[in-house]
Design an enzyme around this catalytic site. Sequence first.
Site, short mmCIF file in Angstrom:
data_model
loop_
_atom_site.label_atom_id
_atom_site.label_comp_id
_atom_site.label_asym_id
_atom_site.label_seq_id
_atom_site.Cartn_x
_atom_site.Cartn_y
_atom_site.Cartn_z
N LEU A 60 0.83 -1.20 0.00
CA LEU A 60 0.00 0.00 0.00
C LEU A 60 0.86 1.24 0.00
CD1 LEU A 60 -2.58 -0.94 2.76
CD2 LEU A 60 -2.90 -1.07 0.30
N SER A 98 9.39 8.89 -0.55
CA SER A 98 8.74 7.77 0.14
C SER A 98 9.67 7.07 1.12
CB SER A 98 8.28 6.71 -0.88
OG SER A 98 7.37 7.25 -1.80
N ILE A 109 4.20 -1.21 3.49
CA ILE A 109 3.48 0.05 3.51
C ILE A 109 4.43 1.15 3.09
CG2 ILE A 109 2.08 1.63 4.91
CD1 ILE A 109 0.92 -1.26 4.71
N GLU A 110 4.09 1.81 2.00
CA GLU A 110 4.86 2.97 1.52
C GLU A 110 4.16 4.21 2.05
OE1 GLU A 110 6.16 5.09 -2.71
OE2 GLU A 110 4.95 3.26 -2.74
N ILE A 111 4.90 5.06 2.73
CA ILE A 111 4.36 6.33 3.23
C ILE A 111 5.08 7.43 2.46
CG2 ILE A 111 3.98 7.80 5.24
CD1 ILE A 111 4.33 5.21 6.95
#
Length: 117
Positions: A60, A98, A109-111
């Site tokens: 995500l 990122s 999880i990519e933030i």
Amino acid sequence: ERKAFRFGNQKIFVHVKGRDFAGRPPSDRGADGDVGKSGRDFAGQPQAAVPPQASGTLNLCLIAKQPLDVVIQRLHEAKVSIVQGPVQRAGALGPLRSIYVRDPDSNMIEISEYLLP
């Protein structure tokens, strides 16, 4: 062909079970037939810890409402390991900065934050 669900201004990409996002079958992904022990695909992108043939695996990308440096600081304070980053990536609306972390189920999880033009 890439497909995505749109939720507001967010996108959730989906792919065919047993194939990567470029549509390649596992035999074209690398010598071990999956993302390997490194958790990265053949292009070096972080991936979920389980091969995509397994059900319940996710990658995500979440767009942070706060600056990414604030997110990084909070993750460090919470002792959450950053798998990769910060790195620059291509996003749906432009270039991103990122970081990648794993959730308790080993999903990737990519933030991210969008970079200003």
